[in-house]
Design an enzyme around this catalytic site. Structure first.
Site, PDB file in Angstrom:
ATOM      1  N   GLU A 153       0.897  -1.136   0.025  1.00  0.00           N
ATOM      2  CA  GLU A 153       0.083   0.090   0.037  1.00  0.00           C
ATOM      3  C   GLU A 153       0.922   1.173   0.059  1.00  0.00           C
ATOM      4  OE1 GLU A 153      -3.097   0.037   3.097  1.00  0.00           O
ATOM      5  OE2 GLU A 153      -3.194  -2.419   2.677  1.00  0.00           O
ATOM      6  N   ASN A 206       6.180 -12.620   3.419  1.00  0.00           N
ATOM      7  CA  ASN A 206       5.379 -11.517   4.400  1.00  0.00           C
ATOM      8  C   ASN A 206       6.083 -11.934   5.811  1.00  0.00           C
ATOM      9  OD1 ASN A 206       4.086 -10.019   2.780  1.00  0.00           O
ATOM     10  ND2 ASN A 206       2.007 -10.594   3.396  1.00  0.00           N
ATOM     11  N   GLY A 251      10.860   0.403  14.937  1.00  0.00           N
ATOM     12  CA  GLY A 251       9.544   1.201  15.398  1.00  0.00           C
ATOM     13  C   GLY A 251       8.856   0.342  16.485  1.00  0.00           C
ATOM     14  N   CYS A 258      -1.620  -7.205   6.213  1.00  0.00           N
ATOM     15  CA  CYS A 258      -1.087  -8.213   5.829  1.00  0.00           C
ATOM     16  C   CYS A 258      -0.245  -9.013   6.724  1.00  0.00           C
ATOM     17  CB  CYS A 258      -0.304  -8.105   4.502  1.00  0.00           C
ATOM     18  SG  CYS A 258      -1.427  -7.710   3.095  1.00  0.00           S
TER      19      CYS A 258
END
Ligand code: UDX
Length: 440
Positions: A153, A206, A251, A258
């Site tokens: 995205e 992923n 982070g 996903c």
């Protein structure tokens, strides 16, 4: 060629737009009438860079049209892409309801020799079941192929125009040849592998990327305790070509539609086949608990937040999207409210607070949306940079420094200049940066 793309989420609309751009006649199909009506006007139900222009171009040339009618689109189509959502059930198992209902509708109108390509992320081994349920509806031999989608995205259009690879899961050479010819203009390597390998490859890709992020987050956590600086550590490792200097900035953990879902599904699948003690379980647990752990630590460092005013910058799960699925803000804001924060000022370039799950939060009155960063930060006791939208990273925080307060700033993406912020009088907090120690 006439193509139907079922599902008008990110993957579906982008796929439909790019194939129309390549000269095909494309139907974008969805059961949501309102969405289809908007799309036919060129209005997107979500924000994605370059997509509006792509859709408008497709509509203008009349190569792209959106419909809710399977009976119109499917009998015409030689290739049908299924791009509907596969959400997670509570157990972690994937919910295939949308895929199955799309396939059953397709089966009713399928023309001979048509190919049904599943782009939705489905568990390896699903095809026997899919073929069986479709074949109960149609006499036409069902040709199913898998073509997992790897787009991100925020850069979905460019990554669909220029994919890193096209993976086609089929053992049928006729099907492969047609799909290879269809994808050839994209200029990417095209591989033919089995459907199960293609599906597993998608989960594995992923999970691997999520692993890199989890790994570096754990190293960053250790840096907080031993005087090392995570940014320097990353630099020192990245020169090794086996490791590389990409896709592992630390982070608050990975989010989005996903990674969390796919890791959960791999953890679930591992458990069902007897690998109860598996890496995916641990990774999922670590990622889920991360925000609370980091914020607990911040609280210790800043002393207190009750009764205070905090600015939260970034509501989407990452920059250049208005998608808030598994966004850090969804955990950070309730945490702050629970700790007694008096007021939260949020800012996001695209996301409207009223369109997030907070809209129904009992303490929503304490959360206000600002129209710009300066307004959000005005008089804040603490500022949390959650998402690295360019304007949030480029903002001059020294301009809004309120000297009458001991202001702190949590840079949850390690994007800002610690020295400049410290010079401006902020208590600068980060993820594993110990710059003040290493520069003493
Ligand atoms: C991801 C995959 O990258 C894509 O190939 C797949 O098709 C869909 O899932 P996406 O969810 O759009 O794409 O975003 P991505 O840019 O991969 O980021 C996912 C999450 O990881 C975000 O929360 C992001 O902030 C986080 N992330 C990413 C990091 O914390 N560090 C990084 O270095 C990269």
């Amino acid at each position: 060629m006439t193509i139907t793309v079922i599902g008008t989420g990110f993957v579906g609309v982008v796929t439909a737009g790019v194939f129309a751009e390549l000269g095909h006649q494309v139907y974008g199909l969805d059961v949501d009438q309102k969405k289809i009506a908007s799309l036919n006007q060129g209005d997107l139900p979500f924000f994605e860079p370059e997509l509006k222009e792509l859709v408008l171009a497709g509509l203008q040339t009349k190569r792209l049209q959106f419909t809710t009618d399977y009976q119109v689109a499917i009998p015409d189509s030689q290739v049908i892409f299924v791009c509907v959502g596969t959400p997670s059930a509570d157990s972690g198992a994937v919910d295939l309801t949308y895929v199955e209902s799309a396939l059953l509708e397709v089966a009713k109108y399928l023309k001979p020799e048509a190919i049904v390509v599943v782009k939705s992320t489905v568990p390896p081994g699903s095809f026997d079941h899919f073929a069986k349920i479709m074949q109960e509806v149609t006499k036409v031999p069902v040709a199913l192929a898998s073509a997992p989608e790897f787009l991100r995205e925020g850069s979905a259009v460019s990554e669909t125009r220029h994919p890193s690879r096209v993976v086609i899961g089929t053992t049928d050479d006729r099907v492969f040849t047609i799909l290879r010819n269809l994808h050839q203009p994209l200029g990417a390597p095209i591989l033919q592998i089995s459907p199960a390998s293609a599906q597993m490859g998608k989960y594995a890709a992923n999970a691997y990327l999520a692993t890199r992020i989890t790994f570096i987050n754990q190293i960053a956590d250790l840096c907080q305790h031993n005087g090392a600086d995570i940014e320097e550590v990353i630099k020192s490792m990245g020169f090794d070509p086996r490791i590389g200097n990409h896709f592992w900035y630390p982070g608050l953990g990975y989010g989005g539609s996903c990674f969390p879902k796919d890791v959960k599904e791999l953890a679930y699948f591992s458990r069902t086949v007897g690998y109860g003690d598996n890496w995916f379980n641990s990774m999922q647990e670590y990622n889920e608990g991360r925000i609370t752990r980091i914020l607990d630590d911040v609280l210790v460092k800043v002393g207190r937040v009750d009764g205070q005013k905090i600015a939260v910058l970034g509501l989407s799960f990452k920059p250049n999207t208005d998608d808030t699925r598994e966004a850090p803000a969804l955990k950070v804001i309730p945490y702050l409210l629970q700790k007694g924060v008096a007021q939260i000022q949020v800012y996001d370039p695209q996301v409207q607070l009223s369109r997030t799950p907070f809209a129904n939060h009992s303490e929503i009155d304490q959360v206000n949306q600002s129209t710009n960063i300066a307004q959000a930060c005005q008089d804040a006791d603490g500022i949390i940079l959650l998402i690295e939208w360019p304007e949030i990273v480029e903002f001059e925080y020294s301009q809004i420094r309120n000297k009458s307060k001991n202001q702190w700033l949590l840079d949850a993406r390690n994007q800002l200049d610690p020295q400049a912020l410290s010079d401006a009088g902020f208590q600068y907090l980060s993820i594993g940066r110990t710059w003040n120690k290493s520069h003493e």
